[in-house]
Design a protein around this motif. Structure first.
Motif, short mmCIF file in Angstrom:
data_model
loop_
_atom_site.label_atom_id
_atom_site.label_comp_id
_atom_site.label_asym_id
_atom_site.label_seq_id
_atom_site.Cartn_x
_atom_site.Cartn_y
_atom_site.Cartn_z
N ASN A 264 0.84 -1.20 0.00
CA ASN A 264 0.00 0.00 0.00
C ASN A 264 0.87 1.25 0.00
O ASN A 264 1.93 1.29 0.63
CB ASN A 264 -0.98 0.00 1.19
CG ASN A 264 -0.28 -0.06 2.52
OD1 ASN A 264 0.74 -0.71 2.65
ND2 ASN A 264 -0.84 0.60 3.50
N CYS A 265 0.46 2.26 -0.72
CA CYS A 265 1.27 3.46 -0.96
C CYS A 265 1.58 4.14 0.37
O CYS A 265 0.68 4.54 1.11
CB CYS A 265 0.54 4.42 -1.89
SG CYS A 265 1.50 5.91 -2.26
N CYS A 268 0.62 8.24 0.36
CA CYS A 268 -0.75 8.71 0.58
C CYS A 268 -1.53 7.84 1.55
O CYS A 268 -2.69 8.13 1.87
CB CYS A 268 -1.50 8.79 -0.75
SG CYS A 268 -1.76 7.17 -1.54
N SER A 271 -4.83 6.24 -0.08
CA SER A 271 -5.97 7.04 -0.54
C SER A 271 -5.86 7.43 -2.01
O SER A 271 -6.85 7.85 -2.62
CB SER A 271 -6.09 8.31 0.32
OG SER A 271 -4.91 9.10 0.21
N GLY A 272 -4.66 7.30 -2.59
CA GLY A 272 -4.47 7.63 -4.00
C GLY A 272 -3.69 8.92 -4.20
O GLY A 272 -4.05 9.95 -3.64
N CYS A 273 -2.60 8.83 -4.95
CA CYS A 273 -1.78 10.01 -5.23
C CYS A 273 -1.04 9.80 -6.55
O CYS A 273 -1.23 8.77 -7.23
CB CYS A 273 -0.77 10.26 -4.09
SG CYS A 273 0.47 8.95 -3.90
N ARG A 274 -0.20 10.78 -6.91
CA ARG A 274 0.52 10.69 -8.17
C ARG A 274 1.50 9.52 -8.17
O ARG A 274 1.70 8.86 -9.19
CB ARG A 274 1.27 12.00 -8.44
CG ARG A 274 1.91 12.07 -9.82
CD ARG A 274 2.53 13.43 -10.05
NE ARG A 274 3.65 13.65 -9.17
CZ ARG A 274 4.91 13.26 -9.47
NH1 ARG A 274 5.16 12.62 -10.60
NH2 ARG A 274 5.90 13.51 -8.63
N CYS A 276 1.32 6.53 -6.70
CA CYS A 276 0.67 5.24 -6.92
C CYS A 276 -0.35 5.31 -8.06
O CYS A 276 -1.13 4.35 -8.24
CB CYS A 276 -0.01 4.76 -5.64
SG CYS A 276 -1.32 5.85 -5.03
N LYS A 277 -0.36 6.41 -8.80
CA LYS A 277 -1.29 6.61 -9.92
C LYS A 277 -2.74 6.46 -9.48
O LYS A 277 -3.56 5.84 -10.14
CB LYS A 277 -0.97 5.63 -11.06
CG LYS A 277 0.43 5.82 -11.62
CD LYS A 277 0.74 4.82 -12.72
CE LYS A 277 2.16 5.02 -13.25
NZ LYS A 277 2.50 4.04 -14.29
N GLN A 278 -3.02 7.00 -8.30
CA GLN A 278 -4.36 7.06 -7.72
C GLN A 278 -4.93 5.69 -7.34
O GLN A 278 -6.11 5.57 -7.01
CB GLN A 278 -5.35 7.76 -8.68
CG GLN A 278 -4.91 9.12 -9.16
CD GLN A 278 -4.62 10.10 -8.01
OE1 GLN A 278 -5.33 10.09 -7.01
NE2 GLN A 278 -3.60 10.93 -8.18
N SER A 279 -4.10 4.65 -7.39
CA SER A 279 -4.60 3.31 -7.08
C SER A 279 -4.48 2.96 -5.59
O SER A 279 -5.18 2.06 -5.10
CB SER A 279 -3.82 2.26 -7.88
OG SER A 279 -2.47 2.16 -7.41
N GLY A 280 -3.59 3.64 -4.89
CA GLY A 280 -3.36 3.32 -3.49
C GLY A 280 -2.37 2.20 -3.27
O GLY A 280 -2.04 1.86 -2.12
#
Length: 344
Positions: A264-265, A268, A271-274, A276-280
């Motif tokens: 898990n990222c 973030c 929750s999703g960010c640049r 992890c390409k918004q995947s988390g």
């Protein structure tokens, strides 16, 4: 002539005693004692003296010369002492001051990550195994369930030296060599760190040379849950106690079943960010249970023994851990880049 010599002596000594400059002292030495000096000029008149007078005048002349030379020598010694004292005062060192620090190097971020990964797995009972970087086709492919003309070979564009010799594309050959050396009896628990070579594009995320760390565990009753527990422990120590993993089905010729492992990222929190390409989630490695064919070629009976294997790229782990966005930074010898990690 004796009176002239005595007068010359008195004059010279008076002037020499008053000298306070080395250059003036040298000028007076030349004036009175030089080849064309005043003492020489006086002595030139000795030719007109009688035989009885010459020894007497000669003795007086020697005394005059000695007196002048003695004063000159004393003055020169004094000037030398003054110069030495002046230099010592100018160059003196305060020994109570702290020493000047010398520039110190630091551990390269890639070396740091490799050492950290090794330490984590050694702490879990793994040992380090190494093997040749120039491999045979058999150990690099065939013994890993990749016979000639297998379509999965296209996944690894290789550097061949001859039809049968190539630069290894993975550290998996070390696993096969270790299994064969164990003669199908002893349990195996190793990691295989080292350089590998592939004809990947030279871009921000690929390099023709990179580092892999592969792991192999073989024994009785080894299960998928053992693999998951090992990787969960690794990610927590590598990325922090809050790190979690997920396993996604995948395909590798040398494992069955095979999985991709995501963490898990940590930027973030999922929750999703640049990053992890918004995947988390962030993909970190591939793994799976050792394929029965690989066990057989390694000298193990798949009906008795089972095992799991995993592999990760050290550069990818370092890029994720330190937020590095270009793999080429590791190899450009940019001191500005390396110094950022000196105090870590």
């Amino acid at each position: 002539m004796k009176d002239k010599l005595e007068a010359l002596k008195a004059e010279a000594l008076t002037k020499l005693q008053a000298v306070n400059d080395p250059q003036i002292l040298n000028d007076l030495r030349v004036k009175y004692l030089g080849k064309k000096g005043e003492l020489t000029e006086v002595l030139r008149g000795m030719g007109g003296l009688s035989a009885e007078e010459r020894p007497v005048i000669g003795q007086v002349a020697n005394l005059v010369r000695s007196a002048i030379e003695e004063v000159i020598s004393a003055k020169q010694e004094l000037f030398q002492q003054q110069e030495t004292e002046s230099r010592l005062n100018a160059e003196k060192v305060d020994v109570t001051l702290p020493g000047r620090g010398l520039p110190q190097g630091g551990i390269h971020p890639l070396s740091r990550v490799l050492q950290e990964i090794e330490d984590i797995f050694i702490g879990m009972g793994f040992r380090i195994a190494e093997g040749p970087e120039v491999e045979t086709d058999y150990y690099n492919f065939e013994a890993l369930n990749l016979p000639k003309n297998h379509p999965a070979r296209d996944m690894q564009d290789s550097f061949y030296i001859t039809d049968d010799i190539l630069m290894r594309t993975q550290t998996s050959p070390v696993q096969v060599r270790t299994m064969q050396a164990a003669n199908g009896e002893s349990p195996v628990k190793i990691i295989c760190p080292g350089k590998v070579f592939r004809r990947d594009d030279d871009d921000a995320t690929h390099s023709f040379q990179f580092h892999q760390i592969e792991g192999l565990v073989i024994g009785r009753n080894i299960r998928m849950s053992d693999l998951k527990g090992t990787l969960q422990q690794f990610t927590k120590e590598m990325f922090g106690p809050s790190a979690g993993i997920r396993l996604r089905p995948s395909f590798f010729p040398f494992t069955e079943p095979s999985v991709e492992v995501d963490v898990n990222c940590f930027k973030c929190g999922g929750s999703g960010c640049r990053l992890c390409k918004q995947s988390g989630w962030l993909e970190i490695l591939g793994a799976g249970m050792v394929h029965p064919n690989v066990l057989r070629m390694g000298g193990y009976d798949p009906e008795v023994y089972s095992g799991f294997a995993f592999g990760m790229g050290a550069e990818r782990i370092a890029m994720l851990k330190y937020g590095i966005d270009d793999i080429r930074y590791f190899y450009t010898n940019d001191m500005g880049f390396v110094k950022q990690f000196k105090g870590i």
